[in-house]
Motif scaffolding. Structure first.
Motif, mmCIF file in Angstrom:
data_model
loop_
_atom_site.group_PDB
_atom_site.id
_atom_site.type_symbol
_atom_site.label_atom_id
_atom_site.label_comp_id
_atom_site.label_asym_id
_atom_site.label_seq_id
_atom_site.Cartn_x
_atom_site.Cartn_y
_atom_site.Cartn_z
ATOM 1 N N ASP A 1 1.214 -13.715 -9.669
ATOM 2 C CA ASP A 1 1.487 -12.523 -10.479
ATOM 3 C C ASP A 1 2.413 -12.867 -11.636
ATOM 4 O OD1 ASP A 1 -0.021 -11.082 -8.707
ATOM 5 O OD2 ASP A 1 1.669 -10.083 -7.735
ATOM 6 N N THR A 2 2.058 -12.400 -12.830
ATOM 7 C CA THR A 2 2.934 -12.591 -13.979
ATOM 8 C C THR A 2 3.928 -11.447 -14.044
ATOM 9 O OG1 THR A 2 1.361 -11.506 -15.449
ATOM 10 C CG2 THR A 2 1.258 -13.901 -15.336
ATOM 11 N N VAL A 3 5.058 -11.716 -14.677
ATOM 12 C CA VAL A 3 6.142 -10.747 -14.756
ATOM 13 C C VAL A 3 6.512 -10.536 -16.214
ATOM 14 C CG1 VAL A 3 8.533 -10.296 -14.103
ATOM 15 C CG2 VAL A 3 7.033 -11.491 -12.517
ATOM 16 N N ASN A 4 6.639 -9.285 -16.616
ATOM 17 C CA ASN A 4 7.158 -8.953 -17.931
ATOM 18 C C ASN A 4 8.680 -8.997 -17.807
ATOM 19 O OD1 ASN A 4 8.375 -7.256 -20.007
ATOM 20 N ND2 ASN A 4 6.281 -6.739 -20.566
ATOM 21 N N ILE A 5 9.308 -9.964 -18.455
ATOM 22 C CA ILE A 5 10.743 -10.178 -18.283
ATOM 23 C C ILE A 5 11.551 -8.970 -18.732
ATOM 24 C CG2 ILE A 5 12.708 -11.596 -18.995
ATOM 25 C CD1 ILE A 5 10.805 -13.960 -19.068
ATOM 26 N N ALA A 6 11.174 -8.334 -19.825
ATOM 27 C CA ALA A 6 11.920 -7.162 -20.302
ATOM 28 C C ALA A 6 11.868 -6.037 -19.280
ATOM 29 C CB ALA A 6 11.362 -6.696 -21.646
ATOM 30 N N THR A 7 10.699 -5.776 -18.722
ATOM 31 C CA THR A 7 10.548 -4.717 -17.721
ATOM 32 C C THR A 7 11.289 -5.080 -16.447
ATOM 33 O OG1 THR A 7 8.395 -4.137 -18.639
ATOM 34 C CG2 THR A 7 8.876 -3.350 -16.419
ATOM 35 N N ALA A 8 11.158 -6.316 -15.998
ATOM 36 C CA ALA A 8 11.836 -6.750 -14.777
ATOM 37 C C ALA A 8 13.355 -6.667 -14.939
ATOM 38 C CB ALA A 8 11.417 -8.170 -14.418
ATOM 39 N N LYS B 1 6.180 -18.333 -22.945
ATOM 40 C CA LYS B 1 5.380 -18.777 -21.820
ATOM 41 C C LYS B 1 5.416 -17.669 -20.771
ATOM 42 C CE LYS B 1 5.370 -22.385 -18.334
ATOM 43 N NZ LYS B 1 6.106 -23.531 -17.806
ATOM 44 N N PRO B 2 4.270 -17.305 -20.189
ATOM 45 C CA PRO B 2 4.286 -16.239 -19.190
ATOM 46 C C PRO B 2 5.157 -16.631 -17.998
ATOM 47 C CG PRO B 2 2.036 -16.991 -19.601
ATOM 48 C CD PRO B 2 2.951 -17.845 -20.399
ATOM 49 N N MET B 3 5.952 -15.696 -17.525
ATOM 50 C CA MET B 3 6.804 -15.940 -16.363
ATOM 51 C C MET B 3 6.071 -15.422 -15.139
ATOM 52 S SD MET B 3 9.666 -17.156 -15.250
ATOM 53 C CE MET B 3 10.371 -17.506 -16.820
ATOM 54 N N HIS B 4 6.135 -16.169 -14.064
ATOM 55 C CA HIS B 4 5.477 -15.777 -12.824
ATOM 56 C C HIS B 4 6.511 -15.333 -11.809
ATOM 57 C CE1 HIS B 4 1.414 -17.122 -13.847
ATOM 58 N NE2 HIS B 4 2.043 -18.006 -14.599
ATOM 59 N N CYS B 5 6.099 -14.440 -10.935
ATOM 60 C CA CYS B 5 6.951 -13.966 -9.852
ATOM 61 C C CYS B 5 7.360 -15.168 -9.001
ATOM 62 C CB CYS B 5 6.199 -12.934 -9.020
ATOM 63 S SG CYS B 5 7.130 -12.339 -7.582
ATOM 64 N N PHE C 1 15.281 -9.020 -10.460
ATOM 65 C CA PHE C 1 15.595 -10.428 -10.597
ATOM 66 C C PHE C 1 16.728 -10.762 -9.642
ATOM 67 C CE2 PHE C 1 18.197 -8.201 -13.711
ATOM 68 C CZ PHE C 1 19.460 -8.715 -13.477
ATOM 69 N N ALA C 2 16.913 -12.044 -9.385
ATOM 70 C CA ALA C 2 18.024 -12.522 -8.570
ATOM 71 C C ALA C 2 18.495 -13.847 -9.149
ATOM 72 C CB ALA C 2 17.585 -12.708 -7.123
ATOM 73 N N ASP C 3 19.785 -14.106 -9.025
ATOM 74 C CA ASP C 3 20.364 -15.360 -9.486
ATOM 75 C C ASP C 3 20.640 -16.237 -8.270
ATOM 76 O OD1 ASP C 3 20.315 -14.321 -12.046
ATOM 77 O OD2 ASP C 3 22.353 -13.548 -11.917
ATOM 78 N N TYR C 4 20.240 -17.496 -8.385
ATOM 79 C CA TYR C 4 20.427 -18.427 -7.281
ATOM 80 C C TYR C 4 20.651 -19.824 -7.850
ATOM 81 C CZ TYR C 4 19.312 -21.153 -3.076
ATOM 82 O OH TYR C 4 19.345 -22.037 -2.017
ATOM 83 N N LYS C 5 21.784 -20.422 -7.498
ATOM 84 C CA LYS C 5 22.143 -21.776 -7.927
ATOM 85 C C LYS C 5 21.989 -21.976 -9.439
ATOM 86 C CE LYS C 5 21.657 -24.241 -3.627
ATOM 87 N NZ LYS C 5 21.160 -25.458 -2.981
ATOM 88 N N ARG D 1 17.893 -17.892 -12.839
ATOM 89 C CA ARG D 1 17.475 -16.506 -12.655
ATOM 90 C C ARG D 1 16.003 -16.490 -12.282
ATOM 91 N NH1 ARG D 1 20.024 -12.058 -16.139
ATOM 92 N NH2 ARG D 1 21.478 -12.375 -14.446
ATOM 93 N N TYR D 2 15.674 -15.762 -11.229
ATOM 94 C CA TYR D 2 14.310 -15.638 -10.733
ATOM 95 C C TYR D 2 13.854 -14.197 -10.913
ATOM 96 C CZ TYR D 2 15.261 -20.180 -8.761
ATOM 97 O OH TYR D 2 15.580 -21.504 -8.625
ATOM 98 N N TYR D 3 12.657 -14.015 -11.440
ATOM 99 C CA TYR D 3 12.102 -12.677 -11.699
ATOM 100 C C TYR D 3 11.013 -12.362 -10.678
ATOM 101 C CZ TYR D 3 14.613 -12.792 -16.082
ATOM 102 O OH TYR D 3 15.600 -12.839 -17.029
ATOM 103 N N PHE D 4 10.848 -11.057 -10.416
ATOM 104 C CA PHE D 4 9.905 -10.616 -9.395
ATOM 105 C C PHE D 4 8.998 -9.519 -9.924
ATOM 106 C CE2 PHE D 4 13.971 -11.845 -7.565
ATOM 107 C CZ PHE D 4 13.588 -12.964 -6.857
ATOM 108 N N CYS D 5 7.814 -9.436 -9.329
ATOM 109 C CA CYS D 5 6.836 -8.440 -9.749
ATOM 110 C C CYS D 5 7.086 -7.084 -9.090
ATOM 111 C CB CYS D 5 5.416 -8.930 -9.453
ATOM 112 S SG CYS D 5 5.096 -9.234 -7.702
ATOM 113 N N CYS D 6 7.817 -7.066 -7.945
ATOM 114 C CA CYS D 6 8.043 -5.802 -7.236
ATOM 115 C C CYS D 6 9.285 -5.896 -6.351
ATOM 116 C CB CYS D 6 6.820 -5.452 -6.394
ATOM 117 S SG CYS D 6 6.504 -6.646 -5.068
ATOM 118 N N GLU D 7 9.693 -4.759 -5.816
ATOM 119 C CA GLU D 7 10.866 -4.687 -4.947
ATOM 120 C C GLU D 7 10.692 -5.523 -3.674
ATOM 121 O OE1 GLU D 7 13.844 -2.977 -5.340
ATOM 122 O OE2 GLU D 7 13.243 -2.530 -7.388
#
Length: 92
Positions: free
Chosen positions: A38-45, A28-32, A51-55, A58-64
């Motif tokens: 924006d979709t996120v390529n998990i391998a690239t991210a 399933k496509p992951m979104h920022c 990414f950041a871990d919270y509670k 894991r949350y992935y992001f499209c950019c810094e």
């Protein structure tokens, strides 16, 4: 009867050989977590540490920029798509 079973077995083996390897299930496509359109390529991210871990998730992001926004107020963005944090198997 034995010839019929042998023929069925032979056809099954040949069919399996030509079928090729099974395709992995589509992910399933992951979104920022911040810019949800924006979709996120998990391998690239993961490679770029976007990414950041919270509670326990894991949350992935499209950019810094999105990482900074998330870290400033993670509760605001925690409702957006996320995945469980990978956990190493416990050794007994």
């Amino acid at each position: 009867m034995k010839k019929t079973l042998a023929l069925i077995l032979a056809v099954s083996v040949v069919s399996a050989a030509f079928a090729g390897p099974a395709k992995p299930p589509a992910q399933k496509p992951m979104h920022c977590a911040v810019m949800t359109e924006d979709t996120v390529n998990i391998a690239t991210a993961t490679k770029n540490k976007q990414f950041a871990d919270y509670k326990g998730r894991r949350y992935y992001f499209c950019c810094e920029m999105c990482i900074g926004k998330f870290n400033a107020n993670p509760a605001k963005y925690a409702k957006n798509p996320s995945v469980p944090i990978p956990v190493a198997p416990k050794h007994k």
